[in-house]
Design a protein around this motif. Sequence first.
Motif, PDB file in Angstrom:
ATOM      1  N   PRO A  46       0.827  -1.208   0.000  1.00 32.42           N
ATOM      2  CA  PRO A  46       0.000   0.000   0.000  1.00 32.42           C
ATOM      3  C   PRO A  46       0.863   1.260   0.000  1.00 32.42           C
ATOM      4  O   PRO A  46       1.886   1.325   0.678  1.00 32.42           O
ATOM      5  CB  PRO A  46      -0.794  -0.109   1.306  1.00 32.42           C
ATOM      6  CG  PRO A  46      -0.651  -1.522   1.753  1.00 32.42           C
ATOM      7  CD  PRO A  46       0.668  -1.999   1.232  1.00 32.42           C
ATOM      8  N   VAL A  47       0.431   2.272  -0.762  1.00 34.68           N
ATOM      9  CA  VAL A  47       1.094   3.570  -0.789  1.00 34.68           C
ATOM     10  C   VAL A  47       0.172   4.596  -0.131  1.00 34.68           C
ATOM     11  O   VAL A  47      -1.008   4.703  -0.482  1.00 34.68           O
ATOM     12  CB  VAL A  47       1.425   3.996  -2.230  1.00 34.68           C
ATOM     13  CG1 VAL A  47       1.986   5.412  -2.265  1.00 34.68           C
ATOM     14  CG2 VAL A  47       2.421   3.013  -2.854  1.00 34.68           C
ATOM     15  N   LEU A  48       0.728   5.349   0.827  1.00 31.79           N
ATOM     16  CA  LEU A  48      -0.008   6.367   1.564  1.00 31.79           C
ATOM     17  C   LEU A  48       0.654   7.713   1.307  1.00 31.79           C
ATOM     18  O   LEU A  48       1.888   7.799   1.288  1.00 31.79           O
ATOM     19  CB  LEU A  48      -0.001   6.069   3.068  1.00 31.79           C
ATOM     20  CG  LEU A  48      -0.831   4.875   3.568  1.00 31.79           C
ATOM     21  CD1 LEU A  48      -0.260   3.542   3.124  1.00 31.79           C
ATOM     22  CD2 LEU A  48      -0.922   4.903   5.092  1.00 31.79           C
ATOM     23  N   CYS A  49      -0.142   8.771   1.116  1.00 37.07           N
ATOM     24  CA  CYS A  49       0.409  10.079   0.753  1.00 37.07           C
ATOM     25  C   CYS A  49       0.016  11.171   1.743  1.00 37.07           C
ATOM     26  O   CYS A  49      -1.105  11.207   2.241  1.00 37.07           O
ATOM     27  CB  CYS A  49      -0.080  10.482  -0.640  1.00 37.07           C
ATOM     28  SG  CYS A  49       0.660   9.535  -1.976  1.00 37.07           S
ATOM     29  N   TYR A  50       0.955  12.066   1.994  1.00 35.00           N
ATOM     30  CA  TYR A  50       0.706  13.222   2.853  1.00 35.00           C
ATOM     31  C   TYR A  50       1.039  14.495   2.077  1.00 35.00           C
ATOM     32  O   TYR A  50       1.714  14.432   1.046  1.00 35.00           O
ATOM     33  CB  TYR A  50       1.574  13.120   4.118  1.00 35.00           C
ATOM     34  CG  TYR A  50       3.053  13.273   3.869  1.00 35.00           C
ATOM     35  CD1 TYR A  50       3.659  14.532   3.899  1.00 35.00           C
ATOM     36  CD2 TYR A  50       3.863  12.172   3.569  1.00 35.00           C
ATOM     37  CE1 TYR A  50       5.025  14.692   3.659  1.00 35.00           C
ATOM     38  CE2 TYR A  50       5.217  12.314   3.333  1.00 35.00           C
ATOM     39  CZ  TYR A  50       5.799  13.579   3.379  1.00 35.00           C
ATOM     40  OH  TYR A  50       7.152  13.728   3.128  1.00 35.00           O
ATOM     41  N   THR A  51       0.693  15.670   2.568  1.00 35.82           N
ATOM     42  CA  THR A  51      -0.479  15.987   3.354  1.00 35.82           C
ATOM     43  C   THR A  51      -1.478  16.542   2.358  1.00 35.82           C
ATOM     44  O   THR A  51      -1.199  17.566   1.715  1.00 35.82           O
ATOM     45  CB  THR A  51      -0.169  17.017   4.438  1.00 35.82           C
ATOM     46  OG1 THR A  51       0.918  16.552   5.256  1.00 35.82           O
ATOM     47  CG2 THR A  51      -1.383  17.329   5.299  1.00 35.82           C
ATOM     48  N   VAL A  52      -2.608  15.872   2.185  1.00 36.22           N
ATOM     49  CA  VAL A  52      -3.533  16.124   1.083  1.00 36.22           C
ATOM     50  C   VAL A  52      -4.750  16.862   1.626  1.00 36.22           C
ATOM     51  O   VAL A  52      -5.594  16.271   2.308  1.00 36.22           O
ATOM     52  CB  VAL A  52      -3.945  14.805   0.403  1.00 36.22           C
ATOM     53  CG1 VAL A  52      -4.869  15.075  -0.766  1.00 36.22           C
ATOM     54  CG2 VAL A  52      -2.711  14.024  -0.045  1.00 36.22           C
ATOM     55  N   ASN A  53      -4.837  18.156   1.312  1.00 29.80           N
ATOM     56  CA  ASN A  53      -5.890  19.000   1.874  1.00 29.80           C
ATOM     57  C   ASN A  53      -6.924  19.459   0.852  1.00 29.80           C
ATOM     58  O   ASN A  53      -7.772  20.286   1.163  1.00 29.80           O
ATOM     59  CB  ASN A  53      -5.267  20.220   2.559  1.00 29.80           C
ATOM     60  CG  ASN A  53      -4.460  19.825   3.786  1.00 29.80           C
ATOM     61  OD1 ASN A  53      -4.766  18.827   4.438  1.00 29.80           O
ATOM     62  ND2 ASN A  53      -3.429  20.575   4.088  1.00 29.80           N
ATOM     63  N   ASP A  54      -6.842  18.928  -0.342  1.00 31.25           N
ATOM     64  CA  ASP A  54      -7.792  19.246  -1.400  1.00 31.25           C
ATOM     65  C   ASP A  54      -8.497  17.955  -1.798  1.00 31.25           C
ATOM     66  O   ASP A  54      -7.842  16.973  -2.166  1.00 31.25           O
ATOM     67  CB  ASP A  54      -7.061  19.854  -2.601  1.00 31.25           C
ATOM     68  CG  ASP A  54      -7.997  20.278  -3.715  1.00 31.25           C
ATOM     69  OD1 ASP A  54      -8.618  19.394  -4.338  1.00 31.25           O
ATOM     70  OD2 ASP A  54      -8.099  21.494  -3.965  1.00 31.25           O
ATOM     71  N   GLN A  55      -9.820  17.943  -1.708  1.00 28.01           N
ATOM     72  CA  GLN A  55     -10.556  16.710  -1.961  1.00 28.01           C
ATOM     73  C   GLN A  55     -10.379  16.212  -3.391  1.00 28.01           C
ATOM     74  O   GLN A  55     -10.294  15.005  -3.628  1.00 28.01           O
ATOM     75  CB  GLN A  55     -12.040  16.892  -1.651  1.00 28.01           C
ATOM     76  CG  GLN A  55     -12.810  15.583  -1.692  1.00 28.01           C
ATOM     77  CD  GLN A  55     -14.094  15.635  -0.898  1.00 28.01           C
ATOM     78  OE1 GLN A  55     -14.366  16.602  -0.205  1.00 28.01           O
ATOM     79  NE2 GLN A  55     -14.889  14.582  -0.993  1.00 28.01           N
ATOM     80  N   SER A  56     -10.280  17.121  -4.350  1.00 34.00           N
ATOM     81  CA  SER A  56     -10.106  16.692  -5.739  1.00 34.00           C
ATOM     82  C   SER A  56      -8.750  16.026  -5.934  1.00 34.00           C
ATOM     83  O   SER A  56      -8.613  15.063  -6.702  1.00 34.00           O
ATOM     84  CB  SER A  56     -10.265  17.872  -6.698  1.00 34.00           C
ATOM     85  OG  SER A  56      -9.267  18.849  -6.479  1.00 34.00           O
ATOM     86  N   VAL A  57      -7.727  16.525  -5.224  1.00 31.94           N
ATOM     87  CA  VAL A  57      -6.403  15.896  -5.283  1.00 31.94           C
ATOM     88  C   VAL A  57      -6.458  14.508  -4.668  1.00 31.94           C
ATOM     89  O   VAL A  57      -5.898  13.541  -5.202  1.00 31.94           O
ATOM     90  CB  VAL A  57      -5.353  16.772  -4.573  1.00 31.94           C
ATOM     91  CG1 VAL A  57      -4.014  16.050  -4.478  1.00 31.94           C
ATOM     92  CG2 VAL A  57      -5.184  18.106  -5.293  1.00 31.94           C
ATOM     93  N   ALA A  58      -7.145  14.387  -3.535  1.00 36.26           N
ATOM     94  CA  ALA A  58      -7.285  13.080  -2.888  1.00 36.26           C
ATOM     95  C   ALA A  58      -7.981  12.089  -3.816  1.00 36.26           C
ATOM     96  O   ALA A  58      -7.537  10.937  -3.960  1.00 36.26           O
ATOM     97  CB  ALA A  58      -8.058  13.222  -1.582  1.00 36.26           C
ATOM     98  N   GLU A  59      -9.059  12.522  -4.431  1.00 32.35           N
ATOM     99  CA  GLU A  59      -9.793  11.623  -5.328  1.00 32.35           C
ATOM    100  C   GLU A  59      -8.937  11.189  -6.512  1.00 32.35           C
ATOM    101  O   GLU A  59      -9.005  10.031  -6.953  1.00 32.35           O
ATOM    102  CB  GLU A  59     -11.071  12.313  -5.786  1.00 32.35           C
ATOM    103  CG  GLU A  59     -12.097  12.459  -4.662  1.00 32.35           C
ATOM    104  CD  GLU A  59     -13.240  13.392  -5.018  1.00 32.35           C
ATOM    105  OE1 GLU A  59     -13.162  14.036  -6.102  1.00 32.35           O
ATOM    106  OE2 GLU A  59     -14.185  13.491  -4.220  1.00 32.35           O
ATOM    107  N   ALA A  60      -8.113  12.118  -7.031  1.00 41.52           N
ATOM    108  CA  ALA A  60      -7.219  11.768  -8.140  1.00 41.52           C
ATOM    109  C   ALA A  60      -6.182  10.741  -7.685  1.00 41.52           C
ATOM    110  O   ALA A  60      -5.850   9.801  -8.432  1.00 41.52           O
ATOM    111  CB  ALA A  60      -6.537  13.022  -8.677  1.00 41.52           C
ATOM    112  N   LEU A  61      -5.664  10.897  -6.474  1.00 42.57           N
ATOM    113  CA  LEU A  61      -4.701   9.935  -5.939  1.00 42.57           C
ATOM    114  C   LEU A  61      -5.335   8.558  -5.767  1.00 42.57           C
ATOM    115  O   LEU A  61      -4.723   7.532  -6.099  1.00 42.57           O
ATOM    116  CB  LEU A  61      -4.150  10.432  -4.603  1.00 42.57           C
ATOM    117  CG  LEU A  61      -3.185  11.619  -4.675  1.00 42.57           C
ATOM    118  CD1 LEU A  61      -2.964  12.223  -3.291  1.00 42.57           C
ATOM    119  CD2 LEU A  61      -1.842  11.199  -5.281  1.00 42.57           C
ATOM    120  N   PHE A  62      -6.564   8.527  -5.283  1.00 41.35           N
ATOM    121  CA  PHE A  62      -7.245   7.245  -5.128  1.00 41.35           C
ATOM    122  C   PHE A  62      -7.457   6.574  -6.489  1.00 41.35           C
ATOM    123  O   PHE A  62      -7.285   5.359  -6.624  1.00 41.35           O
ATOM    124  CB  PHE A  62      -8.592   7.430  -4.419  1.00 41.35           C
ATOM    125  CG  PHE A  62      -8.481   7.903  -2.987  1.00 41.35           C
ATOM    126  CD1 PHE A  62      -7.451   7.463  -2.167  1.00 41.35           C
ATOM    127  CD2 PHE A  62      -9.415   8.782  -2.465  1.00 41.35           C
ATOM    128  CE1 PHE A  62      -7.344   7.906  -0.856  1.00 41.35           C
ATOM    129  CE2 PHE A  62      -9.331   9.226  -1.156  1.00 41.35           C
ATOM    130  CZ  PHE A  62      -8.294   8.790  -0.348  1.00 41.35           C
TER     131      PHE A  62
END
Length: 248
Positions: free
Chosen positions: A212-228
């Motif tokens: 699993p790859v985990l990323c920090y620090t993601v404070n924008d929901q659109s960025v989080a969704e793109a990472l997922f």
Amino acid sequence: MAPAPDWPLPRVFAHRCGGALAPENSASGLRIAAALGMRAVEFDVMLSADGSPWLIHDETLERTTNGRGRVCATPDAVLRNLDAGSYRHRAFAGEPLPTLEAAAALCRELGLMANVEIKPASGFEAITGEVVARRVIELWSGVQLPLVSSFSELALETARHAAPQLPLGCLWVRPPADWRARLDALAAFSLHCAADKLDDSLLCAARAAGIPVLCYTVNDQSVAEALFRRGVASVFSDRIDVPGRSEK
């Protein structure tokens, strides 16, 4: 023995307990995260002059408390009486620094999963890894163990020797070219890195290996969704108040 490969990763960890809504690494942060429906929190742990594990990020006290000096040179009796909330807002005046023991008890009470980041003071990497690992095993006895991560590979190495059953996460800003060999040497479970330093070739290799790859620090929901969508398993975020972040 290495940890089981099915540690139940949440989508979002509340960064430093409560993200931007509370003093970092605080009991108030844990309570706010739970009240907002978060499943998991991340926090930093460092040793005092007495060798006790406390929740704090910096090697020095000035930024987040009314104390002065290095955490590793400050005894428990002094840390216990610091104000670690006023810097954030007067509503948190008198907020104490939590011990790892207090944080673990509150996580268990609130049903929060945890990522404990070993944050050793310079020169204390090995002892911090050992102490934190042993205490984690004791404090989370009988329940789901937290994920334990660090930028210090020496801290992770001593943690692995002290508690072979712990799920470990290797933490980098940008993963090195030999990330897989380093991760395998520690029998680590996950790879953690800065969101803007992640490339698709690494992500593809990690996915193929079941890492699993985990990323920090993601404070924008659109960025989080793109990472997922790219295959990232989890993110650490200060914006735990954003709609859709709750996982309960």
